[in-house]
Design a protein around this motif. Structure first.
Motif, PDB file in Angstrom:
ATOM      1  N   PRO A 120       0.821  -1.206   0.000  1.00 13.48           N
ATOM      2  CA  PRO A 120       0.000   0.000   0.000  1.00 13.48           C
ATOM      3  C   PRO A 120       0.859   1.262   0.000  1.00 13.48           C
ATOM      4  O   PRO A 120       1.814   1.369   0.769  1.00 13.48           O
ATOM      5  N   TYR A 147      -4.725   7.777  -3.458  1.00  8.59           N
ATOM      6  CA  TYR A 147      -4.397   7.049  -2.221  1.00  8.59           C
ATOM      7  C   TYR A 147      -4.245   8.026  -1.049  1.00  8.59           C
ATOM      8  O   TYR A 147      -4.749   7.782   0.047  1.00  8.59           O
ATOM      9  N   ARG A 192      -7.575   9.340   0.134  1.00  8.27           N
ATOM     10  CA  ARG A 192      -8.411   8.351   0.813  1.00  8.27           C
ATOM     11  C   ARG A 192      -7.794   7.775   2.071  1.00  8.27           C
ATOM     12  O   ARG A 192      -8.491   7.151   2.868  1.00  8.27           O
ATOM     13  N   SER A 193      -6.464   7.903   2.240  1.00  7.77           N
ATOM     14  CA  SER A 193      -5.847   7.229   3.379  1.00  7.77           C
ATOM     15  C   SER A 193      -5.665   8.189   4.540  1.00  7.77           C
ATOM     16  O   SER A 193      -5.800   9.394   4.401  1.00  7.77           O
ATOM     17  N   LYS A 194      -5.355   7.615   5.693  1.00  7.75           N
ATOM     18  CA  LYS A 194      -5.244   8.441   6.893  1.00  7.75           C
ATOM     19  C   LYS A 194      -3.792   8.745   7.253  1.00  7.75           C
ATOM     20  O   LYS A 194      -3.508   9.163   8.357  1.00  7.75           O
TER      21      LYS A 194
END
Ligand code: FAD
Length: 305
Positions: free
Chosen positions: A265, A298, A301-303
């Protein structure tokens, strides 16, 4: 840390870096040789919308375009390790460790050389590696292809449609290419296959004029006159340094999906180092853009902070 760190400064990396920087995010690019393979290319005639250019000229334009943006360029630096922690770490040969939320791998590839006299000397003067690129230069001329695997036989079929005659030189006693390709080649009147032969020397004066090979059974030496020779014994991706940190296929190419996503990821890949088919400038640039937009998606959307 960087939002996007691009490793590799060829067409794929330059494109990825520009697409990232245009999103206003922190972008860096590490390259051991900014420009990549195009620095070794003479004429480029298939970079669509540019009728004809030269590799070093295109490389200079790439650099100029990258410099238009706020991109941290780290040239003459080689990455030696990737590790995914909270952030992704890239360690350089000089010991520095760069951290980024996402990484785009675009370390490219290199053509395997046969290493015979004349090969380096006549590079771009009759010695070629890419039939899609240089095939048309040999219209109506005699050429040879070294290597009887799939890429060699595909090249020979391709070249037979342009050149006057094509000779394939294969070291082993039989071709390794798929049967369907071999049948196709055998059906062509202007192609000939020599197996069990060792390429000895590429001859020429200011450009290639022939090739010398030995018949491995008899040990006899032969010389054929020709204008061009395509070396097709493999394209090696520059991915050894990744070890097991990223999934690679049996050729060493980084496995990506159609968005340029790898199995890790936050890590994306583009261009000749990936398993995407057809290694070309325009394709590398397109896949660099794809990987970059995927990295941006990415991040959104990611933290990862
Ligand atoms: P590359 O161009 O290979 O760039 C890779 C980059 O990564 C380089 O900056 C390199 O220094 C860097 N790098 C590698 N390892 C590391 C590391 N560990 N750490 C940091 N940086 C690293 N294509 C065409 O479309 N038309 C043509 O006419 C044409 N002619 C060609 C002629 C020749 C002689 C050759 C060799 C290729 C030719 N190609 C041509 C193919 C084209 O050059 C490639 O498809 C294209 O350059 C691939 O771009 P890339 O960015 O994926 O990789």
């Amino acid at each position: 840390p960087f939002d996007v760190l691009v490793v590799g400064g060829g067409p794929a990396g330059a494109s990825a870096a520009i697409y990232a920087a245009r999103k206003g995010i922190r972008t860096g690019i590490v390259a051991d040789r900014f420009g990549g393979q195009i620095l070794d290319t003479a004429a480029i005639e298939n970079f669509i919308s540019v009728n004809r250019t030269e590799g070093p000229k295109l490389a200079a334009s790439l650099e100029e375009h990258v410099k238009e943006y706020d991109i941290d360029i780290m040239n003459l630096q080689t990455a030696k390790r990737l590790e995914k922690k909270d952030l992704i770490e890239i360690e350089l040969e000089n010991g520095a460790v760069l951290k980024s939320k996402t990484v785009i791998l675009s370390t490219g590839a290199r053509w395997r050389n046969i290493g015979v006299p004349g090969e380096a000397e006549f590079r771009n003067k009759g010695v070629a590696y890419c039939p899609h690129c240089d095939g048309p230069l040999f219209e109506g001329k005699d050429v040879a292809v070294v290597g009887g695997g799939n890429s060699g036989i595909e090249a020979a079929i391709d070249l037979a449609g342009i050149a006057s005659h094509v000779t394939v030189l294969e070291f082993a006693s039989e071709l390794k290419a798929d049967a369907v390709l071999q049948e196709r080649l055998n059906s062509l009147p202007n192609a000939k296959v020599l197996t069990n032969v060792q390429t000895k020397e590429i001859t020429g004066t200011d450009k290639v004029n022939g090739v010398t090979y030995t018949d491995r059974d008899s040990g006899e030496e032969h010389h054929i006159e020709l204008d061009g020779i395509f070396i097709q014994i493999g394209l090696v991706p520059n991915t050894d340094w990744l070890g097991d940190s990223i999934e690679r296929n049996r050729f060493g190419e980084i496995v990506v999906d159609k968005k340029g996503t790898t199995n890790v990821p936050g890590v994306f890949a583009a261009g000749d180092c990936s398993d995407s088919p057809y290694k070309q400038i325009i394709i590398s640039m397109g896949s660099g853009a794809t990987a970059s937009l995927s990295a941006f998606d990415y991040l959104v959307r990611s933290k990862v902070e």
